[in-house]
Design an enzyme around this catalytic site. Structure first.
Site, short mmCIF file in Angstrom:
data_model
loop_
_atom_site.label_atom_id
_atom_site.label_comp_id
_atom_site.label_asym_id
_atom_site.label_seq_id
_atom_site.Cartn_x
_atom_site.Cartn_y
_atom_site.Cartn_z
N ASP A 29 -7.06 -7.59 -6.53
CA ASP A 29 -5.70 -7.76 -6.01
C ASP A 29 -5.06 -8.99 -6.66
OD1 ASP A 29 -4.23 -6.88 -3.00
OD2 ASP A 29 -3.50 -8.61 -4.12
N ASN A 84 -3.52 -0.60 5.13
CA ASN A 84 -2.22 -0.75 5.79
C ASN A 84 -1.47 0.57 5.64
OD1 ASN A 84 -2.71 -3.51 6.38
ND2 ASN A 84 -2.06 -4.09 4.33
N GLN A 91 2.25 -2.37 4.77
CA GLN A 91 2.08 -1.66 3.50
C GLN A 91 3.30 -1.93 2.62
OE1 GLN A 91 1.41 2.61 3.69
NE2 GLN A 91 1.08 2.74 1.47
N VAL A 93 2.92 -1.19 -1.13
CA VAL A 93 2.79 -0.31 -2.31
C VAL A 93 2.46 1.09 -1.80
CG1 VAL A 93 1.56 0.13 -4.46
CG2 VAL A 93 2.01 -2.23 -3.76
N HIS A 97 -4.36 2.68 -0.75
CA HIS A 97 -5.34 1.73 -1.27
C HIS A 97 -6.15 1.14 -0.13
CE1 HIS A 97 -1.42 -0.21 -0.69
NE2 HIS A 97 -2.07 -1.30 -0.32
N HIS A 99 -8.15 -2.13 0.87
CA HIS A 99 -8.45 -3.53 0.54
C HIS A 99 -9.92 -3.78 0.89
CE1 HIS A 99 -4.16 -5.10 0.44
NE2 HIS A 99 -3.96 -4.02 1.15
P1 DGP Z 1 -0.30 -3.55 0.88
O1 DGP Z 1 0.49 -4.67 1.47
O2 DGP Z 1 -1.40 -3.07 1.82
O3 DGP Z 1 0.57 -2.42 0.40
O4 DGP Z 1 -1.07 -4.16 -0.37
C1 DGP Z 1 -0.57 -4.13 -1.68
C2 DGP Z 1 -1.38 -5.11 -2.47
O5 DGP Z 1 -1.17 -4.83 -3.85
C3 DGP Z 1 -1.00 -6.57 -2.28
O6 DGP Z 1 -2.11 -7.26 -1.67
C4 DGP Z 1 -0.72 -7.10 -3.66
C5 DGP Z 1 -1.26 -6.03 -4.57
N1 DGP Z 1 -0.50 -5.84 -5.78
C6 DGP Z 1 0.83 -5.57 -5.86
N2 DGP Z 1 1.20 -5.43 -7.14
C7 DGP Z 1 0.06 -5.57 -7.88
C8 DGP Z 1 -0.20 -5.52 -9.28
O7 DGP Z 1 0.66 -5.30 -10.13
N3 DGP Z 1 -1.48 -5.74 -9.67
C9 DGP Z 1 -2.48 -5.98 -8.77
N4 DGP Z 1 -3.72 -6.17 -9.26
N5 DGP Z 1 -2.28 -6.03 -7.45
C10 DGP Z 1 -1.00 -5.83 -7.02
#
Ligand code: DGP
Length: 111
Positions: A29, A84, A91, A93, A97, A99
């Protein structure tokens, strides 16, 4: 609808990938909240957990199994998994996913 995770899946933007197979990939992340913070995502573009159907049960199980193996491989026998589901649950994205978080004390209940 594709997301930033779709771009990672297609290799259009870089990510620190720690595991991949025919069904999923796992990468660190970008906003890690613990020494280990890995996201496990299906290759199939599923927006959120509650879009999954009975036919997806093997895939969900696979994601949890991979997440567990990643945590053990990273050296964290104690870990937490979080999914999430929806904006009200933080959430951000819209590609499913899991975590996987570990490497520090994790309190309960979560925020
Ligand atoms: P959520 O809030 O559950 O949708 O988590 C999305 C997660 O994705 C957040 O902890 C940050 C991560 N994230 C967002 N953009 C990127 C990215 O471009 N690369 C990586 N490695 N993680 C990302």
């Amino acid at each position: 609808m594709s997301t930033i995770f779709g771009k990672i899946l297609r290799g259009e933007i870089p990510a620190d990938i720690v595991y991949e197979d025919e069904q999923c990939i796992a990468f660190r992340d970008i906003n890690a909240v613990a020494p280990m913070h890995v996201l496990v995502i299906p290759r199939r573009e599923i927006a959120r957990l509650d879009e999954m159907t009975e036919a997806d049960e093997p895939l969900v199980g696979h994601l949890l199994r991979v997440a567990t193996l990643v945590a053990k491989h990273e050296g964290y026998p104690d870990f937490r998994m979080v999914v999430n589901n929806g904006a009200g649950a933080s959430q951000t994205v819209w590609h499913l996913h899991v975590h996987v978080i570990g490497g520090r004390s994790l309190s309960w209940p979560p925020g």
